[in-house]
Write an enzyme that holds these catalytic residues in place. Sequence first.
Site, PDB file in Angstrom:
ATOM      1  N   GLU A 266       3.694   9.419  -1.495  1.00  0.00           N
ATOM      2  CA  GLU A 266       2.019   9.509  -1.855  1.00  0.00           C
ATOM      3  C   GLU A 266       1.727  10.093  -2.316  1.00  0.00           C
ATOM      4  O   GLU A 266       0.863  10.072  -3.191  1.00  0.00           O
ATOM      5  CB  GLU A 266       1.761   8.608  -0.514  1.00  0.00           C
ATOM      6  CG  GLU A 266      -0.053   8.204  -0.436  1.00  0.00           C
ATOM      7  CD  GLU A 266      -1.077   8.460   0.398  1.00  0.00           C
ATOM      8  OE1 GLU A 266      -0.027   7.818   1.771  1.00  0.00           O
ATOM      9  OE2 GLU A 266      -2.253   8.449   0.759  1.00  0.00           O
TER      10      GLU A 266
ATOM     11  N   GLU B 286       0.644  -1.381   0.058  1.00  0.00           N
ATOM     12  CA  GLU B 286       0.020  -0.155   0.150  1.00  0.00           C
ATOM     13  C   GLU B 286       0.597   0.942  -0.176  1.00  0.00           C
ATOM     14  O   GLU B 286       1.776   1.328   0.747  1.00  0.00           O
ATOM     15  CB  GLU B 286      -0.871  -0.016   1.212  1.00  0.00           C
ATOM     16  CG  GLU B 286      -2.195   1.333   1.356  1.00  0.00           C
ATOM     17  CD  GLU B 286      -3.103   0.880   2.505  1.00  0.00           C
ATOM     18  OE1 GLU B 286      -3.170  -0.228   2.479  1.00  0.00           O
ATOM     19  OE2 GLU B 286      -3.831   1.645   2.171  1.00  0.00           O
ATOM     20  N   ARG B 287       0.838   2.473  -1.197  1.00  0.00           N
ATOM     21  CA  ARG B 287       1.105   3.218  -1.617  1.00  0.00           C
ATOM     22  C   ARG B 287       2.981   3.091  -1.056  1.00  0.00           C
ATOM     23  O   ARG B 287       4.013   3.419  -0.760  1.00  0.00           O
ATOM     24  CB  ARG B 287       1.818   4.526  -0.449  1.00  0.00           C
ATOM     25  CG  ARG B 287      -0.462   4.609   0.559  1.00  0.00           C
ATOM     26  CD  ARG B 287      -1.319   4.620  -0.562  1.00  0.00           C
ATOM     27  NE  ARG B 287      -2.448   4.985  -0.727  1.00  0.00           N
ATOM     28  CZ  ARG B 287      -3.421   5.931  -1.189  1.00  0.00           C
ATOM     29  NH1 ARG B 287      -3.226   5.718  -2.215  1.00  0.00           N
ATOM     30  NH2 ARG B 287      -4.809   5.652  -1.118  1.00  0.00           N
TER      31      ARG B 287
ATOM     32  N   ASP C 157      -2.563  14.363   6.549  1.00  0.00           N
ATOM     33  CA  ASP C 157      -2.603  12.668   6.103  1.00  0.00           C
ATOM     34  C   ASP C 157      -1.344  13.381   4.909  1.00  0.00           C
ATOM     35  O   ASP C 157      -1.080  13.207   4.242  1.00  0.00           O
ATOM     36  CB  ASP C 157      -3.514  12.107   5.022  1.00  0.00           C
ATOM     37  CG  ASP C 157      -2.867  10.686   5.133  1.00  0.00           C
ATOM     38  OD1 ASP C 157      -1.661  10.408   4.969  1.00  0.00           O
ATOM     39  OD2 ASP C 157      -3.587  10.066   4.178  1.00  0.00           O
TER      40      ASP C 157
ATOM     41  N   LYS D 225      -3.711  -0.402  13.895  1.00  0.00           N
ATOM     42  CA  LYS D 225      -4.451   0.708  13.065  1.00  0.00           C
ATOM     43  C   LYS D 225      -5.840   0.526  13.955  1.00  0.00           C
ATOM     44  O   LYS D 225      -6.745  -0.698  13.203  1.00  0.00           O
ATOM     45  CB  LYS D 225      -4.326   1.090  11.625  1.00  0.00           C
ATOM     46  CG  LYS D 225      -5.652   1.592  10.834  1.00  0.00           C
ATOM     47  CD  LYS D 225      -5.109   1.841   9.584  1.00  0.00           C
ATOM     48  CE  LYS D 225      -5.861   2.971   8.861  1.00  0.00           C
ATOM     49  NZ  LYS D 225      -5.666   2.680   7.148  1.00  0.00           N
TER      50      LYS D 225
ATOM     51  N   GLU E  79     -10.555   4.357   8.677  1.00  0.00           N
ATOM     52  CA  GLU E  79     -11.181   4.093   7.866  1.00  0.00           C
ATOM     53  C   GLU E  79     -11.694   2.130   8.310  1.00  0.00           C
ATOM     54  O   GLU E  79     -10.523   1.585   6.813  1.00  0.00           O
ATOM     55  CB  GLU E  79      -9.591   4.136   6.319  1.00  0.00           C
ATOM     56  CG  GLU E  79      -8.858   5.703   7.037  1.00  0.00           C
ATOM     57  CD  GLU E  79      -7.698   5.908   5.912  1.00  0.00           C
ATOM     58  OE1 GLU E  79      -7.041   5.182   5.915  1.00  0.00           O
ATOM     59  OE2 GLU E  79      -7.521   7.133   5.211  1.00  0.00           O
TER      60      GLU E  79
ATOM     61  N   ARG F  45     -11.538  17.249   9.655  1.00  0.00           N
ATOM     62  CA  ARG F  45     -10.635  16.197  10.008  1.00  0.00           C
ATOM     63  C   ARG F  45      -9.706  16.185  10.588  1.00  0.00           C
ATOM     64  O   ARG F  45      -8.998  15.097  11.441  1.00  0.00           O
ATOM     65  CB  ARG F  45     -10.494  15.356   8.525  1.00  0.00           C
ATOM     66  CG  ARG F  45      -9.982  14.144   9.605  1.00  0.00           C
ATOM     67  CD  ARG F  45     -10.324  13.514   7.438  1.00  0.00           C
ATOM     68  NE  ARG F  45      -8.634  12.829   7.368  1.00  0.00           N
ATOM     69  CZ  ARG F  45      -7.827  12.110   6.289  1.00  0.00           C
ATOM     70  NH1 ARG F  45      -9.050  12.551   4.566  1.00  0.00           N
ATOM     71  NH2 ARG F  45      -6.610  12.608   6.411  1.00  0.00           N
TER      72      ARG F  45
ATOM     73  N   HIS G  24      -3.992  18.438   0.130  1.00  0.00           N
ATOM     74  CA  HIS G  24      -4.991  17.696  -0.237  1.00  0.00           C
ATOM     75  C   HIS G  24      -5.602  17.896  -1.046  1.00  0.00           C
ATOM     76  O   HIS G  24      -6.843  17.404  -1.052  1.00  0.00           O
ATOM     77  CB  HIS G  24      -5.878  17.160   0.908  1.00  0.00           C
ATOM     78  CG  HIS G  24      -5.864  15.618   0.672  1.00  0.00           C
ATOM     79  ND1 HIS G  24      -6.210  14.731   0.243  1.00  0.00           N
ATOM     80  CD2 HIS G  24      -6.160  14.547   2.280  1.00  0.00           C
ATOM     81  CE1 HIS G  24      -6.236  13.456   0.398  1.00  0.00           C
ATOM     82  NE2 HIS G  24      -6.032  13.408   1.271  1.00  0.00           N
TER      83      HIS G  24
HETATM   84  O1  GCW Z   1      -2.753   8.096   4.131  1.00  0.00           O
HETATM   85  C1  GCW Z   1      -3.494   7.403   4.188  1.00  0.00           C
HETATM   86  C2  GCW Z   1      -3.592   6.413   3.371  1.00  0.00           C
HETATM   87  C3  GCW Z   1      -3.705   5.097   3.494  1.00  0.00           C
HETATM   88  C4  GCW Z   1      -2.966   4.567   4.981  1.00  0.00           C
HETATM   89  C5  GCW Z   1      -3.243   5.670   5.680  1.00  0.00           C
HETATM   90  C6  GCW Z   1      -3.100   5.201   7.126  1.00  0.00           C
HETATM   91  C7  GCW Z   1      -2.403   2.587   5.451  1.00  0.00           C
HETATM   92  O2  GCW Z   1      -3.455   7.115   1.808  1.00  0.00           O
HETATM   93  O3  GCW Z   1      -3.553   3.865   2.410  1.00  0.00           O
HETATM   94  O4  GCW Z   1      -2.755   3.690   5.387  1.00  0.00           O
HETATM   95  O5  GCW Z   1      -3.506   6.678   5.057  1.00  0.00           O
HETATM   96  O6  GCW Z   1      -2.461   5.377   7.572  1.00  0.00           O
HETATM   97  O7  GCW Z   1      -3.385   4.060   7.830  1.00  0.00           O
END
Ligand code: GCW
Length: 720
Positions: free
Chosen positions: A409, A183-184, A381, A303, A307, A352, A537
């Site tokens: 990312e 992921e990423r 983020d 986590k 999400e 957020r 963003h």
């Molecule tokens: O930055 C976002 C990303 C997700 C990531 C999430 C996180 C792993 O787009 O891909 O998931 O943060 O940090 O949990």
Amino acid sequence: MKKISILLFFSFALQAELKAEDGYRLWLRYDKISDPQKLSEYKRLIHGCIIEGNSSTIQVTKNELSIALKGLLGYDIPSSSLSTDGLIIAGTISSSPLIASLKLEDALKKVGDEGFIIRSMIVAGKKAIVIAANKDIGILYGTFNFLRVIQTQQDIKQLAIESSPKIKLRVLNHWDNLDRTVERGYAGFSLWDWHKLPDYIDPRYSDYARANASIGINGTVLTNVNANALILTPDYLKKVTALADLFRPYGIRVYLTARFSAPIEMGGLKTADPLDPLVKQWWKERAKEIYELIPDFGGFVVKANSEGQPGPQNYGRSHADGANMLAEAVQPFGGVVIWRAFVYDNNVPDDRAKQAFTEFKPLDGTFNSNVLVQVKNGAIDFQPREPFHPLFGAMPKTPLMIEFQITQEYLGFSTHLVYLSTLFKETLESDTYSKGAGSTVAKVIDGTLDRHQLSGMAGVANIGTDRNWCGHPFGQANWYSFGRLAWDHELSADQIADEWIRMTFSNNTTAIQPIKSIMLASRDIAVSYMTPLGLHHIMAWDHHYGPGPWIKDKPRRDWTSVYYHKADSLGVGFDRTSSGSNALAQYAPEIQNRYGSTETCPEKYLLWFHHVSWKFKMKSGKSLWDELCYHYSNGVDSMRWMRNTWNTVSSSVDEDRFKQVGTLLAIQENEAIWWRNACLLYFQTFSHMPIPTGLTLPDKTLDYYKKIEHPFAPGIGPKW
Ligand code: GCW
């Protein structure tokens, strides 16, 4: 005849391959010192080595030293006895009688378990270089430091180095899925070949460990925070054990991500409620099982309730209830729980940026002593630029671990050259004012401000199966920087770049100066062509590659760009003052006062905290709209400067990487143009103002940019 020519062809091909600079060796290239004077000086001062001790860590230290010195000096360095000058003598007091005889106890007391001292000394009448430590791992770290001194061609006549890490847990977070997608991740697939583990040990694993140890990284979270419970099954644990065994000599502990609902998915329980006795018991058994296989297992990273991930809130419990339940399970074995504060739940909040603080601040003081809360550097983020996260300084009773994103990312994947030390330093040096001026984020996370024993820094890795590990040759510098700063956050971005360039490219000033100037400017350049003046963003939907300020109408408001920039006919920017979301109130009064007014808010954060009129007068005297146009345009112009500067190093660096970086910079320039044009055309639909004369006008329509799609952009793929 034919046979001979075929043979010749192969041997040339082999030679060419041997010489090719494909980036595999990272900063541990160990090529022969090119400066003849330096080379002869080192040869004069280094004649042999004595490394006493026989642990596996000492063994890898010996190997590293002998490979490195053979490469750097051009001949084998013998293991010697004390009969000559010029010995490297390394060991701990307990493993080496020689080191024990040197009366280094007082100096060693200061450097702790992982630190070391390197000194030029007279030993039994002979000139020697001593590398001493309290534990074997300190010897390995000290040896890498000594090698860095040579790789960067510093003087070794009067060495007097004392070093110990400022932060305890220096950990890479791999967002690697069990199907090997990352992921990423933008550097190929996951390094962990789960299918062939535990029996097949890819040689890359030990090179990975060497690279990490060379910069002091002492932990690796193997799996994605969007976790799969399968990793906790006996079969997978055997695979994890193989990696842990391999990493152990290098001082690297393995951590796993724990899926909160694993007791249901794996254990067949009806609930994952952290207060349920059966759930508690289930995790205790898992912990016991893991520690039987991996006695130095680092612990769990979680986590939860973010999400879509399960968590304690599903059962009406708090993050602290969840974290403490796991903490109890690993506590008897010396493990920790790293609980992430990157949370946002199904109810979209008013802002957020406020959510983590709102949920976590009230929990300060309620976490068990072996829990760290891991907080991203900023509240949204990993944006190209974010103010520091308001939780830093706000939870004095809890050790906070900082999370940086090394993988790019939001910063051009592995196509853009963006040196991240400057970003890391900007956050670390930010003043939280939590205990008066000087309460920097660095002091919060290294534990000195609030007297915590536990401290940590996490970096989301940019490492994959690409031959050069990170995709972009300069991505390696970000891995390197993360490790160096986790060891010593007081190092400057300049110094880290200097070391890295010398070891990775060349010690020649004709290479160092231009490359360093590119690196140090690169992050600000990316901010200019992506998100200047506090914008954030506004990347393309989901994969985040390229601009997408027009993104709207998605399942959540806070997954759209319009939510973050709030452009309208009056102006642009997110009002986070008391007239808006009041996220600013989460910071100390000093920050609130400064950032609260458009007059005193640093312009780099202006649109982060304020909704500002298009005609607002900036410090330059220009209107906000004009200033925005200039920032985007300067970003593009700076890319031209970057490319020209890179071209000046053509004869100072190897051809392979020169060409590779050159090509990537050309792509980056085109994408900077893409960003500038798309964003200016889009924002112009609100400002209705012209792009100032003298600046290049977009040559395509807004519609053209809106239609660009990258359905197969890397880094998304199946999540688990
Ligand atoms: O930055 C976002 C990303 C997700 C990531 C999430 C996180 C792993 O787009 O891909 O998931 O943060 O940090 O949990």
